[in-house]
Write a protein that holds these residues in place. Sequence first.
Motif, mmCIF file in Angstrom:
data_model
loop_
_atom_site.group_PDB
_atom_site.id
_atom_site.type_symbol
_atom_site.label_atom_id
_atom_site.label_comp_id
_atom_site.label_asym_id
_atom_site.label_seq_id
_atom_site.Cartn_x
_atom_site.Cartn_y
_atom_site.Cartn_z
ATOM 1 N N PRO A 61 -113.667 4.263 -21.634
ATOM 2 C CA PRO A 61 -114.757 3.920 -22.411
ATOM 3 C C PRO A 61 -115.588 2.673 -21.764
ATOM 4 O O PRO A 61 -116.883 2.651 -22.356
ATOM 5 C CB PRO A 61 -114.100 3.569 -23.891
ATOM 6 C CG PRO A 61 -112.778 3.254 -23.674
ATOM 7 C CD PRO A 61 -112.137 4.003 -22.460
ATOM 8 N N HIS A 75 -115.712 7.701 -28.623
ATOM 9 C CA HIS A 75 -116.397 6.646 -27.997
ATOM 10 C C HIS A 75 -115.119 5.790 -27.265
ATOM 11 O O HIS A 75 -115.242 4.887 -26.496
ATOM 12 C CB HIS A 75 -117.193 5.836 -28.760
ATOM 13 C CG HIS A 75 -116.462 5.046 -29.769
ATOM 14 N ND1 HIS A 75 -115.953 5.645 -30.997
ATOM 15 C CD2 HIS A 75 -115.942 3.684 -29.995
ATOM 16 C CE1 HIS A 75 -115.228 4.836 -31.712
ATOM 17 N NE2 HIS A 75 -115.379 3.589 -31.242
ATOM 18 N N GLY A 113 -124.145 11.482 -26.844
ATOM 19 C CA GLY A 113 -124.153 11.670 -25.443
ATOM 20 C C GLY A 113 -125.262 10.987 -24.644
ATOM 21 O O GLY A 113 -125.275 11.119 -23.534
ATOM 22 N N HIS A 137 -121.912 12.248 -22.522
ATOM 23 C CA HIS A 137 -121.038 13.415 -23.265
ATOM 24 C C HIS A 137 -121.944 14.214 -24.190
ATOM 25 O O HIS A 137 -121.471 14.183 -25.608
ATOM 26 C CB HIS A 137 -119.753 12.408 -23.493
ATOM 27 C CG HIS A 137 -119.013 11.864 -22.792
ATOM 28 N ND1 HIS A 137 -117.862 11.115 -22.718
ATOM 29 C CD2 HIS A 137 -119.281 12.042 -21.215
ATOM 30 C CE1 HIS A 137 -117.413 10.761 -21.554
ATOM 31 N NE2 HIS A 137 -118.063 11.357 -20.697
ATOM 32 N N VAL A 186 -118.067 4.084 -19.606
ATOM 33 C CA VAL A 186 -118.968 5.241 -19.982
ATOM 34 C C VAL A 186 -120.170 4.610 -20.857
ATOM 35 O O VAL A 186 -121.226 5.008 -20.936
ATOM 36 C CB VAL A 186 -118.336 6.438 -20.601
ATOM 37 C CG1 VAL A 186 -119.158 7.590 -21.044
ATOM 38 C CG2 VAL A 186 -117.123 6.916 -19.438
ATOM 39 N N TYR A 187 -119.430 3.889 -21.974
ATOM 40 C CA TYR A 187 -120.421 3.416 -23.017
ATOM 41 C C TYR A 187 -120.832 2.095 -22.793
ATOM 42 O O TYR A 187 -119.912 1.047 -22.539
ATOM 43 C CB TYR A 187 -119.557 3.419 -24.360
ATOM 44 C CG TYR A 187 -119.158 4.693 -24.804
ATOM 45 C CD1 TYR A 187 -120.223 5.577 -25.541
ATOM 46 C CD2 TYR A 187 -118.160 5.373 -24.499
ATOM 47 C CE1 TYR A 187 -119.981 6.867 -26.077
ATOM 48 C CE2 TYR A 187 -117.827 6.650 -24.764
ATOM 49 C CZ TYR A 187 -118.839 7.463 -25.449
ATOM 50 O OH TYR A 187 -118.690 8.684 -25.944
ATOM 51 N N LYS A 188 -122.034 1.723 -22.516
ATOM 52 C CA LYS A 188 -122.416 0.613 -22.250
ATOM 53 C C LYS A 188 -122.996 -0.291 -23.541
ATOM 54 O O LYS A 188 -123.220 0.359 -24.594
ATOM 55 C CB LYS A 188 -123.919 0.566 -21.295
ATOM 56 C CG LYS A 188 -123.703 1.428 -20.117
ATOM 57 C CD LYS A 188 -124.977 1.973 -19.576
ATOM 58 C CE LYS A 188 -124.977 2.701 -18.528
ATOM 59 N NZ LYS A 188 -124.356 3.988 -19.089
ATOM 60 N N THR A 217 -126.232 8.125 -24.578
ATOM 61 C CA THR A 217 -125.661 7.029 -23.590
ATOM 62 C C THR A 217 -124.614 7.177 -22.722
ATOM 63 O O THR A 217 -124.821 6.710 -21.440
ATOM 64 C CB THR A 217 -125.231 5.686 -24.677
ATOM 65 O OG1 THR A 217 -126.168 5.161 -25.689
ATOM 66 C CG2 THR A 217 -124.722 4.541 -23.673
ATOM 67 N N SER A 218 -123.642 7.880 -23.232
ATOM 68 C CA SER A 218 -122.523 8.082 -22.340
ATOM 69 C C SER A 218 -122.611 9.663 -21.370
ATOM 70 O O SER A 218 -121.783 9.784 -20.445
ATOM 71 C CB SER A 218 -121.217 8.641 -23.399
ATOM 72 O OG SER A 218 -121.353 9.695 -24.024
#
Lengths: 124, 124
Positions: A117, A93, A60, A65, A120-122, A62-63
């Motif tokens: 995703p 992810h 989490g 979460h 949220v996920y770079k 990065t995200s």
Amino acid sequence: MNGANIKYDEHGLVPAIIQDETSGTVLMLAYMNAEALTKTQETGVTWFYSRSRRSLWQKGETSGHVQTVKEMYYDCDADTILVKVNQTGAACHEGTFSCFSRRLDADAEQAEKLVDPDKVYKEP
Amino acid sequence: MNGANIKYDEHGLVPAIIQDETSGTVLMLAYMNAEALTKTQETGVTWFYSRSRRSLWQKGETSGHVQTVKEMYYDCDADTILVKVNQTGAACHEGTFSCFSRRLDADAEQAEKLVDPDKVYKEP
């Protein structure tokens, strides 16, 4: 017991099953080394060791979460950990709550995506 | 999907999380090779590969505590399997329903034993 009895494999890792405490949903399996286990116990959120990136990571980070640890168990062989967590957002992810969204005993069924995703996920 | 896409590790194994379908309790983690996965799918009860004995084994073959497969999933990396089962008796050879009966985050608590393991498990 602080983790000193855990039996790590030849790579210094132990598999950790992550389960959502409220729903009982099995979210994911990831690997901890001794440092990841200590950081998980000290910070109260899950840390793992990435076998591909060869580095520690906080779930989490990065995200957003994150997984807040509620209870931790180990099994009769002391070679597997079970972590019951409160999952923020989606564990996977791919945007699904659980990483186990594909049926092995039937035609593939896609679980509902809780988040996009891509948003949220770079990229790393 | 018949298991052909599963990614086995360098030993030809994949970890399988076993969860009681009714209660959601995570019972155990064991390893399957391709043959164990096929036998599980074909027979409807769980088969594993014992890393110590280097042989296939059917869960419950000795104890009678078989696991009847209800649903099977695999994760986003295709390197872990989740099997939801109906557990007969106790999953753990120590007599507890789940193998995860020891707390890692607190003083050891013993889970209630459902059966006397000395009576159920014979010497090999």
